[in-house]
Design a protein around this motif. Structure first.
Motif, short mmCIF file in Angstrom:
data_model
loop_
_atom_site.label_atom_id
_atom_site.label_comp_id
_atom_site.label_asym_id
_atom_site.label_seq_id
_atom_site.Cartn_x
_atom_site.Cartn_y
_atom_site.Cartn_z
N PRO A 11 0.82 -1.22 0.00
CA PRO A 11 0.00 0.00 0.00
C PRO A 11 0.85 1.27 0.00
O PRO A 11 2.08 1.21 0.09
N ALA A 13 2.95 4.44 0.81
CA ALA A 13 3.91 4.77 1.85
C ALA A 13 4.34 3.58 2.71
O ALA A 13 4.72 3.73 3.86
N ASP A 33 9.33 2.14 -11.01
CA ASP A 33 8.19 2.41 -10.14
C ASP A 33 6.94 2.59 -11.02
O ASP A 33 6.78 3.61 -11.67
N GLY A 35 3.93 3.09 -10.23
CA GLY A 35 3.00 4.11 -9.76
C GLY A 35 3.09 5.39 -10.57
O GLY A 35 2.09 6.08 -10.78
N ARG A 94 3.22 14.47 -8.18
CA ARG A 94 3.15 14.28 -6.72
C ARG A 94 2.20 15.29 -6.08
O ARG A 94 2.09 15.35 -4.86
N VAL A 102 -5.72 9.67 -8.39
CA VAL A 102 -5.01 8.55 -9.02
C VAL A 102 -5.65 7.19 -8.74
O VAL A 102 -5.71 6.33 -9.63
N SER A 103 -6.17 6.99 -7.54
CA SER A 103 -6.76 5.68 -7.26
C SER A 103 -8.02 5.42 -8.10
O SER A 103 -8.16 4.34 -8.65
N SER A 106 -6.96 4.49 -11.49
CA SER A 106 -6.32 3.17 -11.53
C SER A 106 -7.32 2.01 -11.49
O SER A 106 -6.92 0.87 -11.63
N ARG A 112 -5.42 0.10 -17.06
CA ARG A 112 -4.49 -0.91 -16.54
C ARG A 112 -3.92 -1.75 -17.68
O ARG A 112 -2.73 -2.06 -17.70
N ILE A 135 2.28 -6.09 -9.14
CA ILE A 135 3.42 -6.62 -9.90
C ILE A 135 3.51 -8.13 -9.72
O ILE A 135 3.60 -8.88 -10.69
N ARG A 190 -11.01 -2.65 -5.67
CA ARG A 190 -11.36 -2.56 -7.09
C ARG A 190 -11.45 -3.98 -7.70
O ARG A 190 -10.84 -4.92 -7.20
#
Ligand code: CDP
Length: 228
Positions: A11, A13, A33, A35, A94, A102-103, A106, A112, A135, A190
């Protein structure tokens, strides 16, 4: 022998990017990365006034957007440089507006599909440490080692809050915590590629561990299971 692929998921952080980059450096392989790709699509939608709720339009954007991740081109604390259709968006992705949107972006299956295809091309034929949410479960299901980093939501909010302050952004801890809970909820529930540990992943709870301890443990796992 095919090049080594290491998947790191977890998740927000949980330490994925810090640990992923340090591990890639120790192993001398590429760090990627995923993300940033979801963030770049979200940034581009906002920048071009495409409604983030418009799944079809955002999907078309994701299919067309040229996202490039290169070595850092500016010495300003960045880990790498991210270009979206040639524009340097390393810091723009950022921003709070991207964090908020962003979520939801996604969750779109077409977004995706487009990004996962690119991620597999990045990993093909080279040694890589790839970090993200899916991943080990979707992008590289045959990865040589899968690590799932976790930590309590309070600890993760504390880390993100500190990171924002270090970048000179005033941040309210409660707001950071609320946003983190919201993203966790969307990412985990999701339909397509929800955030979860792959069955064969090694789960590391990093709540009370330092970055150094987590990187050491990750390297130990690589040496024990992949390349002694
Ligand atoms: O750095 P942080 O953990 O806050 O987020 P990130 O890794 O930059 O990812 C931002 C968002 O992109 C996540 O909250 C997910 O919604 C999405 N994401 C995803 O769905 N799949 C990935 N492989 C990577 C990110």
């Amino acid at each position: 022998m095919r090049p080594v692929a290491i998947a790191i998921d977890g998740p927000a952080a949980s330490g994925k990017s810090t640990v992923g980059q340090a591990l890639a450096e120790r192993l001398g392989c590429l760090y990627f990365d995923t993300g940033v790709m979801y963030r770049a699509v979200t940034w581009a939608a906002l920048d071009r006034s495409i409604a983030v709720e418009d799944e079809a339009a955002v999907t078309t954007l994701a299919e067309a957007l040229d996202i490039e991740v290169t070595e850092a081109t500016v010495d300003d604390g960045r880990q790498y440089t991210v270009l979206a259709d040639g524009v340097d968006v390393t810091w723009a992705i950022r921003k709070r507006a991207v964090d908020v949107n962003v979520s939801p972006v996604s969750t779109y299956a077409g977004v995706r599909r487009a990004l996962v295809a690119q991620q597999r091309r990045v990993a093909a034929g080279r040694a890589v440490v790839m970090v993200g949410r899916d991943i080990g479960t979707v992008v590289l299901p045959d990865a040589d080692l899968k690590i799932y980093l976790d930590a309590t939501v309070e600890e993760r909010a504390r880390r993100r809050w500190r990171q924002l302050r270090e970048r000179g952004k005033a941040a309210d801890w409660q707001e950071v915590l609320d946003m983190m809970r919201r993203r966790d909820r969307i990412d985990s529930s999701r339909d397509v590629a929800p955030l979860r540990a792959a069955e064969d992943a090694v789960v590391l709870d990093t709540t009370t561990l330092s970055v150094e301890e987590v990187v050491d443990e990750a390297e130990r796992l690589v040496r024990a299971r992949v390349c002694p």
